[in-house]
Design a protein around this motif. Structure first.
Motif, PDB file in Angstrom:
ATOM      1  N   ASP A  59      56.770 -39.731 -10.624  1.00 35.56           N
ATOM      2  CA  ASP A  59      55.786 -38.757 -10.148  1.00 35.56           C
ATOM      3  C   ASP A  59      55.016 -38.106 -11.300  1.00 35.56           C
ATOM      4  OD1 ASP A  59      54.453 -37.484  -8.068  1.00 35.56           O
ATOM      5  OD2 ASP A  59      55.721 -35.701  -8.258  1.00 35.56           O
ATOM      6  N   VAL A  60      54.396 -38.938 -12.163  1.00 36.42           N
ATOM      7  CA  VAL A  60      53.645 -38.428 -13.310  1.00 36.42           C
ATOM      8  C   VAL A  60      52.261 -37.999 -12.840  1.00 36.42           C
ATOM      9  CG1 VAL A  60      52.708 -38.966 -15.579  1.00 36.42           C
ATOM     10  CG2 VAL A  60      54.891 -39.931 -14.886  1.00 36.42           C
ATOM     11  N   LYS A  61      51.972 -36.732 -13.012  1.00 36.56           N
ATOM     12  CA  LYS A  61      50.666 -36.177 -12.623  1.00 36.56           C
ATOM     13  C   LYS A  61      49.933 -35.564 -13.806  1.00 36.56           C
ATOM     14  CE  LYS A  61      51.344 -36.877  -8.195  1.00 36.56           C
ATOM     15  NZ  LYS A  61      50.917 -38.149  -7.702  1.00 36.56           N
ATOM     16  N   THR A  62      50.676 -35.261 -14.886  1.00 33.09           N
ATOM     17  CA  THR A  62      50.067 -34.628 -16.057  1.00 33.09           C
ATOM     18  C   THR A  62      50.600 -35.280 -17.335  1.00 33.09           C
ATOM     19  OG1 THR A  62      51.801 -32.953 -16.240  1.00 33.09           O
ATOM     20  CG2 THR A  62      49.880 -32.384 -14.890  1.00 33.09           C
ATOM     21  N   VAL A  63      49.844 -35.052 -18.427  1.00 28.27           N
ATOM     22  CA  VAL A  63      50.273 -35.481 -19.762  1.00 28.27           C
ATOM     23  C   VAL A  63      49.999 -34.334 -20.733  1.00 28.27           C
ATOM     24  CG1 VAL A  63      49.923 -37.963 -19.458  1.00 28.27           C
ATOM     25  CG2 VAL A  63      48.040 -36.557 -20.252  1.00 28.27           C
ATOM     26  N   ASN A  64      50.710 -34.321 -21.827  1.00 27.25           N
ATOM     27  CA  ASN A  64      50.473 -33.346 -22.889  1.00 27.25           C
ATOM     28  C   ASN A  64      49.780 -34.069 -24.037  1.00 27.25           C
ATOM     29  OD1 ASN A  64      51.775 -31.130 -21.629  1.00 27.25           O
ATOM     30  ND2 ASN A  64      53.743 -32.049 -22.152  1.00 27.25           N
ATOM     31  N   LEU A  65      48.676 -33.495 -24.505  1.00 26.14           N
ATOM     32  CA  LEU A  65      47.907 -34.100 -25.597  1.00 26.14           C
ATOM     33  C   LEU A  65      47.904 -33.155 -26.793  1.00 26.14           C
ATOM     34  CD1 LEU A  65      44.749 -35.425 -23.693  1.00 26.14           C
ATOM     35  CD2 LEU A  65      46.794 -36.704 -24.347  1.00 26.14           C
ATOM     36  N   TRP A  66      48.111 -33.744 -27.992  1.00 23.79           N
ATOM     37  CA  TRP A  66      47.967 -32.979 -29.215  1.00 23.79           C
ATOM     38  C   TRP A  66      46.486 -32.790 -29.481  1.00 23.79           C
ATOM     39  CZ3 TRP A  66      51.702 -30.415 -31.422  1.00 23.79           C
ATOM     40  CH2 TRP A  66      53.000 -30.853 -31.316  1.00 23.79           C
ATOM     41  N   LEU A  67      46.056 -31.555 -29.661  1.00 22.62           N
ATOM     42  CA  LEU A  67      44.655 -31.283 -29.967  1.00 22.62           C
ATOM     43  C   LEU A  67      44.424 -31.084 -31.454  1.00 22.62           C
ATOM     44  CD1 LEU A  67      43.699 -28.866 -27.059  1.00 22.62           C
ATOM     45  CD2 LEU A  67      43.452 -31.350 -27.181  1.00 22.62           C
ATOM     46  N   GLY A  68      45.501 -30.939 -32.179  1.00 22.46           N
ATOM     47  CA  GLY A  68      45.403 -30.711 -33.616  1.00 22.46           C
ATOM     48  C   GLY A  68      45.853 -29.303 -33.949  1.00 22.46           C
ATOM     49  N   VAL A  80      48.319 -29.369 -25.330  1.00 21.20           N
ATOM     50  CA  VAL A  80      47.860 -28.837 -24.055  1.00 21.20           C
ATOM     51  C   VAL A  80      48.182 -29.834 -22.948  1.00 21.20           C
ATOM     52  CG1 VAL A  80      45.832 -28.029 -22.758  1.00 21.20           C
ATOM     53  CG2 VAL A  80      45.994 -27.562 -25.205  1.00 21.20           C
ATOM     54  N   GLU A  81      48.565 -29.311 -21.801  1.00 18.20           N
ATOM     55  CA  GLU A  81      48.870 -30.151 -20.649  1.00 18.20           C
ATOM     56  C   GLU A  81      47.585 -30.362 -19.843  1.00 18.20           C
ATOM     57  OE1 GLU A  81      52.110 -30.407 -17.021  1.00 18.20           O
ATOM     58  OE2 GLU A  81      51.741 -28.479 -17.987  1.00 18.20           O
ATOM     59  N   TYR A  82      47.323 -31.634 -19.507  1.00 23.10           N
ATOM     60  CA  TYR A  82      46.141 -32.008 -18.732  1.00 23.10           C
ATOM     61  C   TYR A  82      46.577 -32.853 -17.541  1.00 23.10           C
ATOM     62  CZ  TYR A  82      43.009 -30.759 -22.606  1.00 23.10           C
ATOM     63  OH  TYR A  82      42.313 -30.084 -23.572  1.00 23.10           O
ATOM     64  N   SER A  83      45.776 -32.785 -16.479  1.00 21.30           N
ATOM     65  CA  SER A  83      45.976 -33.747 -15.396  1.00 21.30           C
ATOM     66  C   SER A  83      45.583 -35.110 -15.953  1.00 21.30           C
ATOM     67  CB  SER A  83      45.097 -33.385 -14.190  1.00 21.30           C
ATOM     68  OG  SER A  83      43.734 -33.621 -14.488  1.00 21.30           O
ATOM     69  N   LEU A  84      46.058 -36.182 -15.327  1.00 21.14           N
ATOM     70  CA  LEU A  84      45.741 -37.527 -15.827  1.00 21.14           C
ATOM     71  C   LEU A  84      44.233 -37.760 -15.863  1.00 21.14           C
ATOM     72  CD1 LEU A  84      48.547 -39.635 -14.095  1.00 21.14           C
ATOM     73  CD2 LEU A  84      48.416 -38.914 -16.494  1.00 21.14           C
ATOM     74  N   ASP A  88      41.750 -35.487 -16.074  1.00 21.43           N
ATOM     75  CA  ASP A  88      41.131 -34.683 -17.128  1.00 21.43           C
ATOM     76  C   ASP A  88      41.456 -35.245 -18.515  1.00 21.43           C
ATOM     77  OD1 ASP A  88      40.042 -32.992 -15.234  1.00 21.43           O
ATOM     78  OD2 ASP A  88      41.562 -31.419 -15.487  1.00 21.43           O
ATOM     79  N   ALA A  89      42.679 -35.710 -18.687  1.00 22.06           N
ATOM     80  CA  ALA A  89      43.079 -36.297 -19.966  1.00 22.06           C
ATOM     81  C   ALA A  89      42.246 -37.547 -20.257  1.00 22.06           C
ATOM     82  CB  ALA A  89      44.565 -36.637 -19.960  1.00 22.06           C
ATOM     83  N   LYS A  90      42.044 -38.361 -19.231  1.00 21.88           N
ATOM     84  CA  LYS A  90      41.241 -39.576 -19.405  1.00 21.88           C
ATOM     85  C   LYS A  90      39.817 -39.211 -19.817  1.00 21.88           C
ATOM     86  CE  LYS A  90      39.562 -43.650 -17.003  1.00 21.88           C
ATOM     87  NZ  LYS A  90      38.561 -43.731 -15.977  1.00 21.88           N
ATOM     88  N   GLU A  91      39.221 -38.230 -19.146  1.00 22.48           N
ATOM     89  CA  GLU A  91      37.853 -37.814 -19.471  1.00 22.48           C
ATOM     90  C   GLU A  91      37.769 -37.274 -20.901  1.00 22.48           C
ATOM     91  OE1 GLU A  91      36.558 -35.015 -16.516  1.00 22.48           O
ATOM     92  OE2 GLU A  91      36.668 -36.503 -14.898  1.00 22.48           O
ATOM     93  N   LEU A  92      38.727 -36.436 -21.274  1.00 22.25           N
ATOM     94  CA  LEU A  92      38.740 -35.859 -22.621  1.00 22.25           C
ATOM     95  C   LEU A  92      38.894 -36.946 -23.682  1.00 22.25           C
ATOM     96  CD1 LEU A  92      38.842 -33.317 -24.477  1.00 22.25           C
ATOM     97  CD2 LEU A  92      41.330 -33.457 -24.257  1.00 22.25           C
ATOM     98  N   LEU A  93      39.818 -37.857 -23.474  1.00 21.65           N
ATOM     99  CA  LEU A  93      40.049 -38.918 -24.456  1.00 21.65           C
ATOM    100  C   LEU A  93      38.857 -39.860 -24.556  1.00 21.65           C
ATOM    101  CD1 LEU A  93      43.807 -39.599 -23.704  1.00 21.65           C
ATOM    102  CD2 LEU A  93      42.860 -38.625 -25.817  1.00 21.65           C
TER     103      LEU A  93
END
Length: 183
Positions: free
Chosen positions: A102-111, A116-120, A122-127
């Protein structure tokens, strides 16, 4: 989303080609002109080195962003699965298996130590945005490096022309002196 400044926004003085060397050298001593060109060349080499280092940092970032994007895309594709088993890297060259459910979010290192925790989605759009910016900046830095190298070449040519001008001027003065003594 915040747009990062590109290197093309940094202005660098342009090295001008000397069309009329005789007119340029009129009333000037050769040594200060050569010293000025050499100082300008050193500055351009320093700027070139900074751009090359920036490109190296960007080239290291690009695969990291791409890898994170690929993982997020894979998670989006398998979002409907109840459970999945994945290999993940614990340390360099050390992997382990993990069960994900049930993966709905990921945590991304921003530096700067920020995660920060993002929805999948939002994470895709940001990346994707970050990857695009990274590629744009790499292309921009490549152009800046090329411009700097063109300026260095122009300075090298000008420096050579001034040296040759001085050698020719001295040869002519020596010939005049020898003709004057012969008469």
């Amino acid at each position: 989303k915040k747009d990062m400044p590109t290197d093309s926004q940094i202005t660098v003085a342009k090295a001008d080609f000397l069309d009329d060397l005789t007119k340029f050298m009129e009333g000037k001593a050769v040594e200060p002109v050569i010293a000025g060109f050499e100082e300008q060349r050193r500055k351009f080499k320093l700027i070139e080195q900074q751009f090359v280092q920036r490109k190296a940092r960007l080239m290291m970032k690009q695969p990291e962003i791409q890898k994170a994007l690929d993982i997020v895309k894979m998670l989006l594709e398998k979002e409907e699965q109840a459970e999945m088993i994945m290999d993940y890297e614990l340390a360099e060259g050390v992997y382990s298996k993990a069960k994900l459910a049930d993966v709905k979010t990921v945590n991304l290192w921003l530096g700067a130590g920020i995660m920060v925790e993002y929805s999948l989605k939002d994470a895709k759009e940001l990346l994707e945005s970050n990857l695009g910016i990274c590629k744009t900046n790499i292309a921009s830095v490549d152009g800046d490096i090329e411009t700097i190298r063109d300026n260095i070449t122009t300075l090298d040519v000008s420096l050579s022309r001034v040296w040759n001008f001085d050698v020719e001027r001295r040869r002519l003065e020596r010939e005049k002196g020898e003709k004057g003594e012969a008469q």
